[in-house]
Enzyme design. Structure first.
Site, PDB file in Angstrom:
ATOM      1  N   GLY A  85       0.816  -1.198   0.000  1.00  0.00           N
ATOM      2  CA  GLY A  85       0.000   0.000   0.000  1.00  0.00           C
ATOM      3  C   GLY A  85       0.858   1.260   0.000  1.00  0.00           C
ATOM      4  O   GLY A  85       0.835   2.034  -0.934  1.00  0.00           O
TER       5      GLY A  85
ATOM      6  N   GLY B 207       0.587  -6.583   4.047  1.00  0.00           N
ATOM      7  CA  GLY B 207       1.998  -6.885   4.202  1.00  0.00           C
ATOM      8  C   GLY B 207       2.571  -6.475   5.543  1.00  0.00           C
ATOM      9  O   GLY B 207       3.707  -6.792   5.865  1.00  0.00           O
TER      10      GLY B 207
ATOM     11  N   ALA C  12      -1.539  -1.571  13.856  1.00  0.00           N
ATOM     12  CA  ALA C  12      -1.307  -2.590  14.880  1.00  0.00           C
ATOM     13  C   ALA C  12      -1.803  -2.138  16.241  1.00  0.00           C
ATOM     14  O   ALA C  12      -2.394  -2.911  16.993  1.00  0.00           O
ATOM     15  CB  ALA C  12       0.191  -2.913  14.946  1.00  0.00           C
TER      16      ALA C  12
ATOM     17  N   ASN D 251       5.529  -8.628  17.599  1.00  0.00           N
ATOM     18  CA  ASN D 251       6.223  -9.729  16.931  1.00  0.00           C
ATOM     19  C   ASN D 251       7.532  -9.174  16.393  1.00  0.00           C
ATOM     20  O   ASN D 251       7.537  -8.464  15.384  1.00  0.00           O
ATOM     21  CB  ASN D 251       5.344 -10.282  15.794  1.00  0.00           C
ATOM     22  CG  ASN D 251       6.004 -11.450  15.077  1.00  0.00           C
ATOM     23  OD1 ASN D 251       7.229 -11.528  14.944  1.00  0.00           O
ATOM     24  ND2 ASN D 251       5.185 -12.369  14.603  1.00  0.00           N
TER      25      ASN D 251
ATOM     26  N   GLN E  29       9.295  -4.599   9.056  1.00  0.00           N
ATOM     27  CA  GLN E  29       8.642  -3.321   8.767  1.00  0.00           C
ATOM     28  C   GLN E  29       9.613  -2.158   8.910  1.00  0.00           C
ATOM     29  O   GLN E  29       9.667  -1.265   8.085  1.00  0.00           O
ATOM     30  CB  GLN E  29       7.496  -3.100   9.759  1.00  0.00           C
ATOM     31  CG  GLN E  29       6.224  -3.795   9.413  1.00  0.00           C
ATOM     32  CD  GLN E  29       5.254  -2.827   8.768  1.00  0.00           C
ATOM     33  OE1 GLN E  29       5.283  -2.654   7.568  1.00  0.00           O
ATOM     34  NE2 GLN E  29       4.411  -2.196   9.554  1.00  0.00           N
TER      35      GLN E  29
ATOM     36  N   LYS F 112       3.115   1.289  19.964  1.00  0.00           N
ATOM     37  CA  LYS F 112       3.199   2.614  19.345  1.00  0.00           C
ATOM     38  C   LYS F 112       3.336   2.565  17.826  1.00  0.00           C
ATOM     39  O   LYS F 112       3.232   3.586  17.172  1.00  0.00           O
ATOM     40  CB  LYS F 112       4.360   3.401  19.944  1.00  0.00           C
ATOM     41  CG  LYS F 112       4.122   3.761  21.418  1.00  0.00           C
ATOM     42  CD  LYS F 112       5.338   4.386  22.068  1.00  0.00           C
ATOM     43  CE  LYS F 112       5.427   5.886  21.832  1.00  0.00           C
ATOM     44  NZ  LYS F 112       6.594   6.461  22.567  1.00  0.00           N
TER      45      LYS F 112
ATOM     46  N   VAL G 119       5.158   0.668  14.047  1.00  0.00           N
ATOM     47  CA  VAL G 119       6.469   0.558  13.407  1.00  0.00           C
ATOM     48  C   VAL G 119       6.436   0.838  11.908  1.00  0.00           C
ATOM     49  O   VAL G 119       7.451   0.712  11.237  1.00  0.00           O
ATOM     50  CB  VAL G 119       7.081  -0.847  13.634  1.00  0.00           C
ATOM     51  CG1 VAL G 119       7.440  -1.058  15.087  1.00  0.00           C
ATOM     52  CG2 VAL G 119       6.136  -1.944  13.142  1.00  0.00           C
TER      53      VAL G 119
ATOM     54  N   GLU H   3       6.072   3.583  10.055  1.00  0.00           N
ATOM     55  CA  GLU H   3       6.668   4.792   9.481  1.00  0.00           C
ATOM     56  C   GLU H   3       8.005   5.167  10.097  1.00  0.00           C
ATOM     57  O   GLU H   3       8.880   5.697   9.410  1.00  0.00           O
ATOM     58  CB  GLU H   3       5.726   6.001   9.668  1.00  0.00           C
ATOM     59  CG  GLU H   3       4.246   5.684   9.693  1.00  0.00           C
ATOM     60  CD  GLU H   3       3.600   5.620   8.321  1.00  0.00           C
ATOM     61  OE1 GLU H   3       4.316   5.795   7.327  1.00  0.00           O
ATOM     62  OE2 GLU H   3       2.383   5.367   8.257  1.00  0.00           O
TER      63      GLU H   3
END
Lengths: 750, 157, 329
Positions: free
Chosen positions: A243, A472, A515, A636, A643, A706, A708, A710
Site C-alpha cells: 500500500g 503486508g 497494529a 512480533n 517493517q 506505538k 512501526v 513509518e
C-alpha cells in the site's frame, strides 16, 4: 502472562504467499466477469472537445464506452479527510467524467468495457479524444510566484502554522546560526500490485473487491458518491500487494468500477496499468523545505524556523505536514513552522510512506548536523543535549527512549571511532563517510472506536474478526497472537479474519496506527470473552471451578484453572459442550484517548549509516545501516524488524534513487514505469541492523503498542545526506542525490 | 493451442496477442504469477520456460506451444513446500507477498544452477525481482540458508 | 495490445520470405523489446513471424580465434560461454551487466543489437517524436533529457542507444551477418548503427525482411584483457548513464593498441575513435588518458539535464583505461 505476543512468530499467511495461493483483488473470478480500461487525459489542463468512439466500439469484445457524456452523475462528494478518521475518505474532492474539464494529465476521460483485459486495453487505445489545451502549472518553479500560505492541512484537522516565542529576534540574536534549503523530488508509491477493483451488483447491493488499506473508507466513500445506503455496499479485500499510502484513501477508479458494473449489468474488473498508477492514486508532492536554527555556542537551540513549499491540486489544500515533529522533538522557546502551497495541475497529493516526517525531520536533522559542525559538538551529544523532556504543550512523553536509542545505536555502529573531519577516509576509488539522525513519528488519536468480535466454538477453535486489512504489515499474524494471549489459547487454535466490511469496524491501517488500534480492540474482545467464560465456569455447578474466585482463574492452552491448584480446571470446550453451547462470542472495542490527551506522543528512534562515495563518478553506495527504535510493545519482533527495515530502506531509496519530475511543457510526469522511476533492487540494499529499545507505554493503548510502519523511514534520508557530507565534504541539497549532484566538480582537489 | 504447464497439458484457444502471463492467470486460473508492470521491469511474473527463468509478461503464450512451463504452483508437491519456500517463511523474506512467487522462481533456479556462492552474486542474480517492501536482506538470508543446507547434505561443506 | 497474426518458421529462408512478403510483419525473437513496444502502441506490426526455432544459436570460435555467435543465442548463454569469458571478457561483462537474468535468458543477441531506445517520449506513444512519428519533432531536446545522448545527436533526435553488448561489439569491430530478400551480406557493426541525422526513424541499414543471422567478432590481441565498466543510479537492472568497453596494449610505456567504446552517451554504441587516435603511439599515462577522453567528448552536445555525462564519460574512460592497463577489472 504473554505467551504468543512478543515472540518472532512466522507469518500465518506465509504459506499461501509462498505457494502463490493467496488471491489478490485482480485475481477474484466472478461469473460473467468483464474488464474495464481507463483512458486518461493526455493534457494537464483544458477541455475534452470531442471523443471519437467508432473504432473503439467496433473493436472485438467491446461492450460499452463511458465518457462524461453518458456516465451518471455522482450523488454527494464527501470532503477529503484522512481515512484514519473512519469517515468517507476520497483521495481528492474531484470526481472525473462529470464534465469536459481536464485538471491533470491522466485524469480519467473515458472507460472502455470489454470481454477481456487485452481487448479492453486495445479498444481503449483506439479512442480518439480531442482536447483544447490551456496553460498549466505542474512544478514549483512555474508556480512559485503564486504560492499562498495554507491555513489548515488534512481537511482542517491540523493547523498549517505553528508558532511560539519570537523566532525572528531569536535567530537574529543567536550566537550560532545554520540554514538549510532543500529541494525534494516527488515520490510515487509503486506498490507492486497496481490498484484494482472488481465490482459486482446484486440488485441494489454492491460488492467491491478492492485493493485498499481501508475497506471502510472505500465503503463509505463509494456509498456517498453513488448515493446508496452504506449498508448496501460491502467491500472485501483478502490480500493487498503493498500500500505505502497509495491505497490509503479511496480514489476515483474504485467508484468508476462500480458505475461501470452498474452500466453493463455485469461484474467489472478495473485494474490500473503500471503507467496509470502514476496518475491515479496520488503521490508525495514536489517540495522545498527550509530550516533555520539558532543556538548557543554549546549547541543549545534558541530558535527553530521550518518552512515548506509544495504543489497541490486545483481542488484540495493538501501538503504532507512537515513540522509535526520539528515543533516538539527538541526543546526550544522560539519556534515557527508553516506551509505554503501552489495550486498545480496534478491530482491531489496523498500519504506516501512516512508522510511528512520522512522529509520534514530530514530537513531538521541535516540542519542539526550542520549545527554539530558549527559548534564542534558531537552529533549524537548535540541531540541528547537538546532532546525535549516534554512536548510542545508541556506534557511529558507517554514513553520516550530516545537517549537509549542514540546510545545503543552509537555503540552498535561504532560511532565513537569516527573522525568527524569530512573527506578524511578513502578506500581506493571510494570515500567513506558516516552520518546519523534522530527519528520520531507522532502517535495520532484521530480514529473512532475500534471494534473486534471473537467467537469460540465447542470444538475449542476460535476466530477473531475485525474489519482491518492485511497489506503486508503482518496484521493477520500479530492479531492472531494478541487474540491467542487474550483468550489464553494456543495460537494454532485461533484464526484471525479481516478484510470485509461486514466485520466489526476498524479504521484504515495508516499512520502507523494499524497494529496499535486494532490490537487494542482485539485484546479487549478476547479478554471479554475469557471473562465471560470464566464467569460461566465459576457459576456452573458442573465445573471443577464452581465457586472459585474468577480473578483467581488463569487460562493457558484453552484450559481454565486456579493458579494455585494445577489439577482443578477444564477447557473452554468442555465447559461449552456441557452447557450445549455450540458457539459463544464477545464484542470488544477500544476508544482511543482524546486527541488532546495530556501526554507527549512520539515514537522515537535513531539512524546510523555508512556510505561509500565515488567522488569522480558521483556514485553513492550505502554500506551499513543501523536503526534503533523504541516503539513500545513489540508484538512480533520478526515482523516488526521487517517493517522497520523496509522503512529504513525506503528512506535510503528516497535519499539516492526515488524521484519523479514533471515535464512542464507537457504537464506530465517524466517517469511512468519502473524502468524510469527507480526503486532499489536487491543489489542496492545492504544488510540492515534493527534493534529495539524497550519502553513501557501505559497511555497509548492497553498493550502499549506505538507502531512501526513509518518511524523506520523518518529522517533516514538525512542520515544518508549527512554521511555523504562526511564522505565528500559537500552538502547535497536535493533529493534524490543522483550522481550528477554528488560527483566532484572539475578541478576538485583529491 | 496446447501448453504444458507444471506437467499438465492444457488445450486452450487464445488470440496470438495474449501474453503467457495473462494465459496463466486469466485462462488457466494459475494466479500465482503476478502482474506488477506488464513491461518487463519488475520480475513479479517470473516463470520458467524449459527450466529457465523468464518474464511471462513479455512472452506470448502462442510462442510457448510445445514448451514446458513451470510456475510457482508447480515447484513443490501440492501438500508440501520447496525448501526455498520454507526458508522464505522462516526468514520473513516477504511482506505483502506480491513479488514472492517471482522471487522464489528466480531463487530456486539460482540454487539449482549454482552461482549463489557470495552475497554479491545472490544480490546481482536476484536484482531482476523488485520487492517494494524491501525484504531483500531477508531474501538473501533465505537463499543462503538453503544453499548451506544443500552443501551439508551433499557433503561438500 | 493490437490483434496480431502469428506464424512460426523453421528455416532462415522461410523467415525472410515470410516477412519480406508482408510489409506489416516483423520478426519475433526473444520478444523483450518487440512485445513491450507493441503493448505500448509504439510498434504496430500486424503479423509476427516467430524465428525462435531457427538453428541460429551457436557460440563458437572461428578458425582465426575470433567468435561466431548465432543471432538467436541468448544473452545469458553468450555471457557465460567459456569462449567469450576467456577471450572477450568485455563482451561477457557487458552482457551480464545488462538487463536482468530473466531478460538475459529471453533476449537474443540479434535482438539485443536491434533494441530500441528507452527515451520516454519515444515510448509513451503520444509525445512528438521524430523516431516514432517522423516530422513531429523531438520532445527530448528541451525536455527531461537526463538519460539522453551527448554524442552523435542531431536536432531531430538525441535518443540514447541502450545496448551494452553493442558497445563491446563496436570496440571489437564485430561484423553483422544478415540474410535478406536480396541475399546475404556482412555489415561492419559501426555501419550497422546509423546516426539519427535527419531520419532518426531509420536505425539500421536493413531492408524489410532482412534478418540478422549471426555476429562475428574478429580476434584482437588486446581483447583478452578487455573490460566493461557500467555506471548507473542503481547497482543493477538499469541502463547505463555511462559505460565503457576498453582494451589496451602497452609496450614500453607506449600505447600499441587501444580499443575504446562508450555506452549511455551516444545515439549509437559509440566507438571512441578520437580518443583512440590520440592515444595510439603515445604514453600510457593518466594525463594522456585524460587528454584523450577530453578530446573524445569535445564534439559533445550536452543538454539541460545531461551535461553531467560529459565529465562522467571522461572520468569513466580514464578509469577503464587505467584498469585495463593494470590487467582487467
Amino acid at each position: 502472562m504473554s505467551t504468543a505476543v512478543g515472540r518472532p512468530v512466522n507469518r500465518v499467511d506465509g504459506r499461501c504467499k509462498v505457494t502463490g495461493a493467496a488471491r489478490y483483488t485482480a485475481e477474484i473470478v466472478l461469473p460473467g466477469l468483464v474488464h474495464a480500461a481507463v483512458v486518461g487525459a493526455d493534457i494537464p489542463s483544458g477541455r475534452v472537445t470531442a471523443i471519437g468512439e467508432e473504432r473503439t466500439r467496433a473493436a472485438d469484445g467491446v461492450l460499452s464506452v463511458l465518457t462524461h457524456e453518458n456516465l451518471s452523475r455522482i450523488a454527494t462528494q464527501p470532503p477529503l479527510l484522512p481515512s484514519l478518521l473512519g469517515t468517507a475518505a476520497p483521495g481528492e474532492t474531484f470526481f472525473p467524467m462529470q464534465d469536459d474539464v481536464v485538471h491533470y494529465a491522466g485524469q480519467p476521460v473515458a472507460i472502455v468495457i470489454a470481454d477481456s483485459h487485452e481487448r479492453a486495453q486495445y479498444a481503449a487505445s483506439l479512442l480518439d479524444v480531442t482536447y483544447e489545451r490551456t496553460d498549466s502549472t505542474t512544478t514549483i518553479d512555474e508556480g512559485r510566484a503564486a504560492a499562498y500560505e495554507a491555513e489548515t492541512l488534512f481537511g482542517r484537522l491540523l493547523p498549517a502554522r505553528n508558532e511560539r516565542g519570537d523566532v525572528v529576534t531569536a535567530l537574529a540574536r543567536a550566537p550560532v546560526r545554520v540554514d538549510v534549503a532543500h529541494h525534494y523530488a516527488a515520490n510515487h508509491h509503486n506498490a507492486l500490485e497496481p490498484s484494482a477493483t472488481t465490482a459486482v451488483w446484486y440488485g441494489e447491493h454492491l460488492t467491491l473487491y478492492d485493493s485498499t488499506m481501508g475497506i471502510r473508507a472505500s465503503q463509505l466513500t463509494v456509498a456517498s458518491l453513488l448515493g446508496v445506503p452504506i449498508s448496501h455496499v460491502r467491500v472485501i479485500t483478502e490480500f493487498v500487494g503493498g500500500g505505502f499510502g497509495g491505497k490509503a484513501l479511496t480514489w476515483p477508479h474504485v467508484t468508476l468500477a462500480a458505475m461501470a458494473a452498474r452500466h453493463v449489468r455485469r461484474p467489472v474488473r478495473l485494474s490500473l496499468t503500471r503507467p496509470q498508477t502514476y496518475t491515479s492514486n496520488g503521490h508525495r508532492e514536489e517540495q522545498e523545505q527550509w530550516v533555520s536554527l539558532g543556538a548557543t555556542k554549546d549547541g543549545l537551540l534558541t530558535a527553530v524556523r521550518h518552512e515548506k513549499l509544495s504543489v497541490t491540486s486545483p481542488f484540495d489544500d493538501w501538503a504532507e505536514p512537515a513540522t509535526g515533529v520539528t515543533t516538539q522533538l527538541y526543546a526550544c522557546e522560539n519556534y515557527l513552522g508553516f506551509h505554503r502551497l501552489i495550486r498545480g495541475n496534478t491530482m491531489t497529493p496523498t500519504f506516501t510512506r512516512c508522510p511528512g516526517e520522512s522529509l520534514g525531520v530530514s530537513t531538521l536533522e541535516v540542519a542539526m548536523d550542520k549545527l554539530a559542525y558549527a559548534t564542534g559538538v558531537d552529533p549524537v551529544e548535540l541531540r541528547l543535549r537538546n532532546h525535549a523532556s516534554v512536548d510542545d504543550r508541556g506534557n511529558a512523553w507517554s514513553s520516550d527512549g530516545l537517549e537509549e536509542c542514540l546510545r545503543t545505536g552509537a555503540r552498535r555502529f561504532g560511532w565513537a571511532q569516527r573522525d568527524p573531519e569530512p573527506r578524511s577516509r578513502r578506500e581506493g576509488d571510494w570515500l567513506i563517510g558516516s552520518g546519523m539522525s534522530v527519528a520520531a513519528y507522532p502517535v495520532a488519536f484521530f480514529m473512532p472506536v475500534q471494534q473486534a468480535r471473537v467467537r469460540i466454538y465447542s470444538d475449542g477453535s476460535a476466530v477473531m474478526q475485525s474489519g482491518t486489512q492485511e497489506f503486508g504489515t503482518g496484521s493477520t499474524t500479530v492479531m492472531t497472537q494478541v487474540a491467542a494471549d487474550g483468550l489464553g489459547m494456543d495460537i494454532r487454535d485461533v484464526t484471525f479474519e479481516s478484510g470485509d466490511t461486514d466485520l466489526p469496524n476498524a479504521s484504515a491501517s495508516v499512520g502507523s496506527m494499524g497494529a496499535s488500534m486494532v490490537s487494542a480492540a482485539v485484546h479487549n474482545a478476547a479478554v471479554e470473552l475469557r471473562r465471560q467464560l470464566v464467569a460461566m465456569a465459576v457459576a456452573d455447578t458442573g465445573s471443577p471451578l464452581h465457586g472459585a474466585d474468577p480473578s483467581a482463574v488463569v487460562v493457558h492452552g484453552s484450559r481454565m484453572s486456579l493458579d494455585d491448584t494445577a489439577g482443578a480446571g477444564e477447557s473452554y470446550a468442555e465447559l461449552m459442550r456441557r452447557n450445549h453451547l455450540t458457539m459463544t462470542e464477545a464484542l470488544g472495542s477500544w476508544t482511543p484517548p482524546p486527541m488532546d490527551t495530556p501526554h507527549g506522543l512520539l515514537t522515537f528512534g535513531a539512524h546510523f549509516v555508512e556510505v561509500a562515495v565515488d567522488p569522480e563518478l558521483g556514485l553513492v553506495r550505502v554500506r551499513r545501516m543501523v536503526g534503533v527504535f523504541a516503539p513500545g510493545r513489540v508484538l512480533n519482533p520478526k515482523l516488526a524488524r521487517s517493517q522497520l527495515m523496509g522503512g529504513m530502506l525506503w528512506g535510503m531509496s528516497q535519499a539516492l534513487l526515488e524521484g519523479n519530475q514533471m515535464d512542464p511543457r507537457l504537464g506530465r510526469w517524466g517517469a511512468r514505469n519502473l524502468g524510469e522511476y527507480l526503486v532499489p533492487v536487491n543489489a542496492d540494499v545492504p544488510d540492515v541492523t534493527v534493534e529495539f529499545v524497550d519502553v513501557t507505554d501505559t497511555v497509548v493503548n492497553p498493550l502499549g503498542v506505538k507502531g512501526v510502519g513509518e518511524v523506520g523511514q523518518v529522517a533516514t534520508a538525512a542520515a544518508v545526506m549527512n554521511a555523504v557530507f562526511h564522505a565528500t565534504g559537500r552538502r547535497i541539497e536535493k533529493l534524490p542525490m543522483t550522481p550528477e549532484l554528488v560527483m566532484d566538480p572539475p578541478d576538485t582537489p583529491a | 493451442m496446447s501448453m504444458r504447464v507444471n506437467g499438465d497439458l492444457h488445450e486452450i484457444g487464445l488470440e496470438p496477442r495474449v501474453s503467457l502471463l495473462d494465459a496463466l492467470r486469466d485462462h488457466l486460473g494459475l494466479t500465482g504469477s503476478k502482474k506488477g508492470c506488464d513491461q518487463g521491469t519488475c520480475g513479479a511474473c517470473t516463470v520458467w520456460v524449459q527450466g529457465r527463468p523468464v518474464l511471462a509478461c513479455l512472452t506470448l503464450a502462442v510462442a510457448c506451444e510445445d514448451r514446458e512451463i513451470t510456475t510457482i504452483e508447480g515447484i513443490a508437491p501440492a501438500d508440501g513446500l520447496h525448501p526455498v519456500q520454507r526458508a522464505f517463511i522462516e526468514h520473513d523474506a516477504f511482506q505483502c507477498g506480491y513479488c514472492t512467487s517471482g522471487q522464489i522462481m528466480s531463487a530456486v533456479a539460482l540454487l539449482r544452477d549454482g552461482g549463489a556462492e557470495t552475497d554479491d552474486e545472490i544480490a546481482e542474480y536476484m536484482s531482476g525481482n523488485i520487492c517494494r517492501c524491501a525484504a531483500y536482506p531477508n531474501i538473501r538470508a533465505a537463499i543462503r540458508e538453503v544453499r548451506d543446507a544443500d552443501l551439508e547434505t551433499s557433503g561438500r561443506a | 495490445m493490437r490483434p496480431l497474426g502469428y506464424t512460426r518458421v523453421s528455416t532462415v529462408d522461410t523467415a525472410v520470405a515470410a516477412v519480406g512478403a508482408d510489409a506489416t510483419s516483423t520478426f519475433l525473437a526473444g520478444g523483450t523489446t518487440e512485445v513491450d513496444l507493441i503493448r505500448l502502441g509504439v510498434s504496430r506490426p500486424d503479423v509476427l513471424v516467430d524465428i525462435n526455432s531457427l538453428p541460429l544459436k551457436e557460440i563458437a570460435y572461428t578458425n582465426d580465434g575470433g567468435l561466431r555467435i548465432g543471432a538467436l543465442a541468448r544473452m545469458s548463454d553468450v555471457a557465460r560461454s567459456p569462449e567469450v569469458t576467456y577471450n572477450f571478457p568485455a563482451l561477457s561483462q557487458s552482457l551480464l551487466l545488462g538487463a536482468s537474468e530473466q531478460l538475459r535468458n529471453m533476449a537474443s543477441m540479434g535482438g539485443n543489437l536491434c533494441q530500441r531506445t528507452r527515451c520516454a517520449y519515444f515510448r509513451d506513444a503520444v509525445s512528438p517524436c521524430n523516431k516514432r512519428e517522423p516530422g513531429t519533432g523531438c520532445s527530448a531536446l528541451d525536455g527531461l533529457n537526463r538519460g539522453h545522448a551527448v554524442l552523435g545527436t542531431s536536432e531531430q533526435c538525441i535518443a540514447t542507444h541502450p545496448s551494452d553488448a553493442g558497445v563491446a561489439m563496436v570496440a571489437f569491430d564485430a561484423i553483422v551477418h544478415t540474410v535478406g530478400p536480396s541475399g546475404a551480406r556482412s555489415i561492419p557493426i559501426d555501419d550497422f548503427y546509423l546516426l539519427p541525422g535527419a531520419s532518426p526513424d531509420v536505425e539500421h541499414p536493413l531492408e524489410h525482411g532482412e534478418l540478422i543471422v549471426g555476429i562475428e567478432v574478429p580476434p584482437a590481441p588486446s581483447a583478452r584483457r578487455s573490460l566493461y565498466l557500467k555506471f548507473r543510479d542503481r547497482q543493477s537492472y538499469e541502463f547505463a548513464l555511462v559505460s565503457v568497453a576498453a582494451a589496451i596494449e602497452v609496450r614500453e610505456g607506449r600505447v600499441a593498441d587501444v580499443r575504446l567504446a562508450l555506452g549511455g552517451v551516444g545515439t549509437k554504441p559509440w566507438r571512441a575513435r578520437r580518443a583512440e587516435v590520440a592515444l595510439t603511439g603515445g604514453p600510457a599515462t593518466p594525463q594522456a588518458f585524460a587528454n584523450a577522453a577530453a578530446h573524445e567528448l569535445e564534439p559533445a552536445s550536452p543538454r539541460r539535464y545531461n551535461a553531467f555525462k560529459v565529465p562522467m564519460a571522461q572520468r569513466a574512460m580514464v578509469r577503464a583505461l587505467t584498469r585495463a592497463m593494470n590487467g582487467g577489472a
